[in-house]
Design a protein around this motif. Structure first.
Motif, PDB file in Angstrom:
ATOM      1  N   SER B 129       0.844  -1.195   0.000  1.00 24.09           N
ATOM      2  CA  SER B 129       0.000   0.000   0.000  1.00 24.09           C
ATOM      3  C   SER B 129       0.881   1.248   0.000  1.00 24.09           C
ATOM      4  O   SER B 129       1.478   1.578   1.021  1.00 24.09           O
ATOM      5  CB  SER B 129      -0.925   0.009   1.220  1.00 24.09           C
ATOM      6  N   LYS B 131      -0.128   4.194   0.072  1.00 28.02           N
ATOM      7  CA  LYS B 131      -0.689   5.155   1.029  1.00 28.02           C
ATOM      8  C   LYS B 131      -0.205   4.850   2.443  1.00 28.02           C
ATOM      9  O   LYS B 131       0.198   5.737   3.186  1.00 28.02           O
ATOM     10  CB  LYS B 131      -2.231   5.095   0.987  1.00 28.02           C
ATOM     11  N   ASP B 132      -0.252   3.568   2.803  1.00 27.04           N
ATOM     12  CA  ASP B 132       0.210   3.180   4.145  1.00 27.04           C
ATOM     13  C   ASP B 132       1.686   3.527   4.330  1.00 27.04           C
ATOM     14  O   ASP B 132       2.112   3.948   5.408  1.00 27.04           O
ATOM     15  CB  ASP B 132       0.018   1.673   4.365  1.00 27.04           C
ATOM     16  N   ASP B 200      -9.334  -1.280  15.092  1.00 27.44           N
ATOM     17  CA  ASP B 200     -10.091  -0.088  14.701  1.00 27.44           C
ATOM     18  C   ASP B 200      -9.209   1.155  14.725  1.00 27.44           C
ATOM     19  O   ASP B 200      -9.289   2.005  13.849  1.00 27.44           O
ATOM     20  CB  ASP B 200     -11.294   0.121  15.638  1.00 27.44           C
ATOM     21  N   LYS B 203      -6.956   1.151  11.821  1.00 27.88           N
ATOM     22  CA  LYS B 203      -7.687   1.419  10.564  1.00 27.88           C
ATOM     23  C   LYS B 203      -7.935   2.907  10.350  1.00 27.88           C
ATOM     24  O   LYS B 203      -8.265   3.326   9.242  1.00 27.88           O
ATOM     25  CB  LYS B 203      -9.003   0.637  10.532  1.00 27.88           C
ATOM     26  N   TRP B 205      -5.633   4.809  10.360  1.00 30.98           N
ATOM     27  CA  TRP B 205      -4.419   5.211   9.656  1.00 30.98           C
ATOM     28  C   TRP B 205      -4.159   4.397   8.404  1.00 30.98           C
ATOM     29  O   TRP B 205      -3.773   4.925   7.381  1.00 30.98           O
ATOM     30  CB  TRP B 205      -3.192   5.025  10.577  1.00 30.98           C
ATOM     31  N   PHE B 206      -4.341   3.088   8.532  1.00 26.69           N
ATOM     32  CA  PHE B 206      -3.834   2.192   7.485  1.00 26.69           C
ATOM     33  C   PHE B 206      -4.957   1.447   6.778  1.00 26.69           C
ATOM     34  O   PHE B 206      -6.039   1.244   7.331  1.00 26.69           O
ATOM     35  CB  PHE B 206      -2.873   1.164   8.095  1.00 26.69           C
ATOM     36  N   GLU B 207      -4.645   0.988   5.564  1.00 23.24           N
ATOM     37  CA  GLU B 207      -5.641   0.207   4.805  1.00 23.24           C
ATOM     38  C   GLU B 207      -5.205  -1.243   4.632  1.00 23.24           C
ATOM     39  O   GLU B 207      -6.028  -2.116   4.465  1.00 23.24           O
ATOM     40  CB  GLU B 207      -5.873   0.853   3.438  1.00 23.24           C
ATOM     41  N   SER B 208      -3.899  -1.508   4.672  1.00 23.94           N
ATOM     42  CA  SER B 208      -3.439  -2.851   4.334  1.00 23.94           C
ATOM     43  C   SER B 208      -3.483  -3.789   5.535  1.00 23.94           C
ATOM     44  O   SER B 208      -2.876  -3.525   6.574  1.00 23.94           O
ATOM     45  CB  SER B 208      -2.008  -2.798   3.784  1.00 23.94           C
ATOM     46  N   ASP B 209      -4.175  -4.878   5.329  1.00 17.21           N
ATOM     47  CA  ASP B 209      -4.275  -5.903   6.363  1.00 17.21           C
ATOM     48  C   ASP B 209      -2.882  -6.453   6.705  1.00 17.21           C
ATOM     49  O   ASP B 209      -2.621  -6.872   7.817  1.00 17.21           O
ATOM     50  CB  ASP B 209      -5.165  -7.031   5.825  1.00 17.21           C
ATOM     51  N   ILE B 212      -1.672  -3.888   9.203  1.00 17.14           N
ATOM     52  CA  ILE B 212      -2.500  -3.801  10.410  1.00 17.14           C
ATOM     53  C   ILE B 212      -2.328  -5.058  11.271  1.00 17.14           C
ATOM     54  O   ILE B 212      -2.211  -4.970  12.495  1.00 17.14           O
ATOM     55  CB  ILE B 212      -3.993  -3.589  10.027  1.00 17.14           C
TER      56      ILE B 212
END
Lengths: 397, 542
Positions: B129, B131-132, B200, B203, B205-209, B212
């Protein structure tokens, strides 16, 4: 532009950070990795290896070799037994230091001198009347330092001699993985360690042999940045930082004497004449104006300065050598200068080496050192501490 | 281990003599820190350790010849830097080697390595990601800001919410002021941290599992909660507060294993004059007229003193050593509600070669940090699901370190020790906790199987294996229900509520009895703060 050392093919392949510096005209690795913490920790907890080929090396031979060097050096070189190394310095006629380095006695008529700067001309000027020949072997002899607590274990794997029998500051000819080398139990890290001197042709095979034997003992190459931290922890001075070669100085205040640098122990005054003897005798009689001291900075005061800006205290990795003023305890009068310093990960303190007025040189004396936080110049308390700051038992054992 | 005996001879062969002001029960790192501070202040101190070695859960042991395991705890971060300075611990052998990386292999052959090189880390996260990757430094900065706010809380005794004393009100006011001084955005972040689940919160901040998952696990370590359970975001922060040399969020190995920290504390305590004895099982705290007056050591030895400080957990101290009859009913009730429910285990391996990860073959810095098997939130939730119903996770979260890669003293040359923290391994098995010995090796197999899915060469490399279940933690080091923090680090059990509301200030409801273990503020981890703060509080009260 710098040129490669005999180890360049190997060091370049490992230097993933591309951080190089110029050391006496040679490419030398500043740090292999980014960040370079692992280089430091492997040096202190396992072993590290560093290319020290850029040192200047001279072979002094002939019936008068030791006598000749005794004429130059502050130490009486004739006293050095065969198979021993000594650290010493040498001065001009006024007792001002020219350079420091190690002298090895290979046999009765053969010695080696390792220096930070080129010294052929300086040494040559004393030759008259001595049955001695002087050869600059700097470009012919490659050198490595292997330092750290497991360095002995590593050498044991590939050495034909009894490594355990080699005492601190002893040296011997030996074969490492069948390659002829000179091994000295010396170094610039204040740790257990060895320096290995060899013909250029042996450089790459020896590097490979050491790296391979060193792997199970967690050997890692380290660069000059880590060496700088280590030598400060060991309280060791550096030409160009703690002192300047008197022949390069424009004014007297830039020059230093061995006594001022804490090298009084390397000065054998009462003997046949040597360069600077009279001046040094006079200085010993009257006392020195300056003294080199180790300083430990007060942590709470550093933290308080950061707290003023709402910041957590920061520890800067690596050594500094920018130089800052040192004041007396009330901060009103400058009584010296700190020439270099570093955060010591081993002893968890900010350390500095400083030249101060001798009246402030006693261990435990509290001084103030300039300390800048967020562009604001402040001072924090620095206490005079004994050197070496870091002095592990295994260094000499 | 002869050096241990020099610091702390066994009780049986070497009876302590002298009149002691203070007896510290438990020679774990907190007991030893506490003893060192008290001895430094001139108190005559005796430390009594039940086991043959010091360290409690911060102990190193040569379980198999030439291999030294950090048997229980495994990394150091939270240990308070000012304790190192005040007790001069570096002079006594305190040495911590920082971890280089966090490496997360994924089952699909991918992996992520986060390390101290910010650009390399950004490129690595950006593979999953972009973005992350950009947000990650901002997240770290926010957590550092939160950590420096919270740091004041862990470095001082908990605020007494019920007291009207000026000093307590001033502390509350000071806390309020510091909160007010935070930027508005940070106030929200802090409030969310205190209430949300780790997932939560992340999330936000971040999108990638893939990011996270491994980051969220810091929120569940040592708790019986899942990464989606509310309140776990705060625990995340607790693990961000670790400092090494002024840098937050840095973890390290103690040289010679985590027992190295304890031994340094013990040497410091000795240097200040404390007596330390091993193999001294305290059976009872002597209470006379509502006042602690000494201890009884197994074998019937009474040792008298003015003050007793227990580094054992609250359950052990009050129910086993003091006895309910000396305690107020309300206190007993609250203490019984204090949650332990250990949820983790430890597997220690001695191996003849390094693990070779299929997703990142060969050696490298990725092996010199912590290796996290936490490939995603669903994986972690499933692991929790098993535990909820009394099983250990079929595929647990693993936090793996290989200290022998940076510390040559813990394994023979060329061989290695692998320390694997395992969660979930619930103390309360559905068959009952006492069934753990029968399930111990099955857990070991599960852990090895899990890791072997990522490094196929693992099984052939194993020379020795040690499995430490929550049951073993209770039996061997006296951690009730095997909770590694002497009680869960959940929000309602922290600060002024730890271990019992109104009794968080180290003093027990029995005169001259004090607590200095992880069961009191600010809690667990190899932090030393409970020991330090207990000693300082006691010294202040005279």
């Amino acid at each position: 532009m710098p040129i490669p050392t005999p180890f360049h093919d190997r060091t370049a392949a490992l230097c993933s950070s591309y951080r190089w510096t110029d050391w006496a005209g040679y490419y030398a690795v500043s740090s292999y990795n980014l960040p370079n913490d692992s280089e430091y920790y492997s040096l202190r907890h396992a072993a590290g290896i560093i290319d020290i080929s850029p040192l200047f090396k001279y072979e002094v031979s002939g019936p008068d070799a030791a006598l000749f060097l005794s004429r130059i050096m502050t130490k009486n070189i004739e006293d050095i037994p065969i198979g021993r190394a000594v650290y010493c310095c040498w001065c001009d006629d006024f007792g001002k230091i020219i350079d420091d380095g190690t002298v090895f006695r290979l046999d009765n008529e053969r010695l080696r001198v390792h220096t930070a700067e080129p010294m052929l001309a300086w040494f040559e000027q004393f030759k008259r009347g001595f049955d001695v020949s002087l050869e600059d072997i700097s470009a012919k002899v490659a050198a490595l330092a292997i330092q750290g607590p497991t360095s002995r274990d590593i050498l044991r794997q590939i050495s034909d001699m009894d490594v355990d029998a080699l005492a601190y500051y002893q040296l011997t000819m030996a074969q490492l993985d069948k390659l002829p080398v000179l091994i000295s139990r010396t170094g610039y890290t204040g740790d257990l360690g060895y320096e290995i001197w060899m013909d250029n042709a042996a450089a790459l095979p020896l590097w490979d042999a050491l790296m391979s034997a060193g792997k199970p003992f967690l050997l890692q190459p380290f660069g000059l940045d880590v060496l700088d931290i280590a030598r400060i922890e060991a309280g060791l001075i550096l030409n160009g930082i703690e002192f300047h070669n008197a022949t390069h100085c424009l004014v007297e205040s830039q020059k230093s004497t061995p006594f001022e640098l804490g090298l009084g122990w390397t000065v054998d005054l009462d003997r046949e004449p040597f360069c600077g003897q009279q001046a040094l005798k006079a200085e010993q009689a009257t006392g020195s104006q300056l003294a080199l001291v180790g300083l430990e900075l007060d942590w709470d005061e550093q933290a308080a300065l950061y707290a003023k800006h709402g910041l957590p205290v920061q520890v800067h990795p690596g050594a500094w050598r920018s130089g800052v003023p040192v004041y007396n305890n009330d901060g009103r009068r400058q009584i010296g200068k700190a020439t270099s310093g570093a955060w010591s990960p081993m002893i968890k303190k900010n350390l500095a080496l400083a030249a101060v007025d001798t009246r402030y040189a006693e261990i435990g004396t509290r001084l103030k050192i300039e300390y800048t936080v967020e562009y604001q110049r402040e001072t924090v308390t620095a206490e005079v501490a004994s050197r070496p700051f870091y002095n592990p038992e295994h260094k000499r054992s | 281990m002869s050096h241990v005996n020099q610091i702390a001879p066994p009780f049986n062969s070497n009876m302590p003599t002298g009149n002691y002001d203070i007896i510290v029960i438990g020679g774990g790192h907190n007991g030893l820190v506490c003893a060192a501070y008290l001895a430094k202040a001139g108190k005559r101190v005796l430390v009594l350790e039940n086991r043959h070695i010091l360290g409690g859960a911060a102990a190193s042991e040569e379980i198999f010849p030439e291999f030294t395991f950090s048997v229980y705890s495994y990394v150091v971060s939270l240990f308070r830097p000012h304790i190192v300075r005040e007790l001069d611990l570096t002079r006594h052998g305190y040495q911590v080697i920082p971890l280089e990386c966090t490496f997360t292999p994924f089952p699909d052959g991918e992996s992520m390595t986060r390390c101290g090189d910010p650009e390399a880390t950004r490129r690595e996260i950006a593979r999953f990601s972009p973005k992350d990757a950009e947000v990650a430094p901002r997240f770290s900065l926010a957590m550092t800001q939160m950590a420096s706010f919270i740091k004041h809380l862990i470095d001082t005794p908990a605020v007494d919410l019920t007291s009207l004393r000026i000093s307590e009100l001033a502390k509350l006011l000071g806390l309020g002021r510091r909160f007010k001084a935070l930027a508005d955005g940070d106030k929200y972040v802090l409030t969310k941290l205190m209430t949300m689940s780790a997932v939560d919160f992340l999330k936000l901040w971040f999108e990638s599992d893939r990011l996270i998952g491994p980051v969220s696990v810091s929120g569940i370590i040592g708790t019986f909660l899942g990464v989606r359970s509310p309140g776990t975001a705060y625990v995340l922060l607790h693990h961000y507060m670790g400092e090494i040399d002024g840098a937050f969020r840095s973890w390290g190995f103690s040289k010679g294993g985590t027992g190295g920290v304890s031994l340094a504390c013990a040497r410091a305590a000795r240097s200040f004059g404390a007596d330390i004895r091993t193999e001294a099982a305290v059976e009872k705290i002597i209470v006379r007229e509502g006042k602690a007056a000494g201890v009884v050591v197994r074998g019937g030895h009474d040792i008298k003193c003015n003050t007793v400080i227990s580094a054992a957990d609250a359950h052990q101290t009050f129910f086993k050593l003091v006895g309910e009859k000396h305690l107020d009913a309300d206190f007993v009730q609250q203490l019984k509600r204090f949650k332990y429910r250990g949820s983790s285990a430890k597997v220690n391996l001695a191996v003849d070669r390094l693990p070779d990860f299929s997703s990142k073959p060969g050696e490298g810095p990725h092996l010199r940090g912590d290796i996290t098997i936490a490939p995603g939130v669903e994986y972690l939730e499933k692991a929790y699901d098993d535990a909820k119903y009394g099983d250990f996770s079929a595929r647990p979260f693993l936090d793996i370190v290989i200290p022998s890669l940076t510390d040559p003293t813990v394994a023979p040359p060329g061989k290695h020790v692998i320390s694997i923290f395992v969660q979930y391994a619930p103390y309360h098995l559905k068959e009952g906790a006492a069934q753990w010995p029968a399930k111990r090796e099955a857990l070991g197999d599960t852990v090895v199987d899990t890791l072997a899915e990522y490094c196929p060469n693992l099984k052939d490399s194993i020379l020795h294996r040690q499995v430490v279940t929550p049951w073993d933690l209770e039996q061997e080091v006296g951690l009730t229900e095997g909770n590694i923090f002497q009680g869960e680090l959940s929000l309602e059990q922290l600060g002024p509520f730890r271990p019992v509301s109104g009794w968080s200030r180290y003093q027990a409801p029995i005169d001259q009895l004090w607590m200095c273990g992880s069961c009191v503020h600010p809690g667990g981890g190899i932090m030393g703060a409970p020991g330090e703060l207990a000693a300082k509080t006691l010294l202040k009260t005279g």
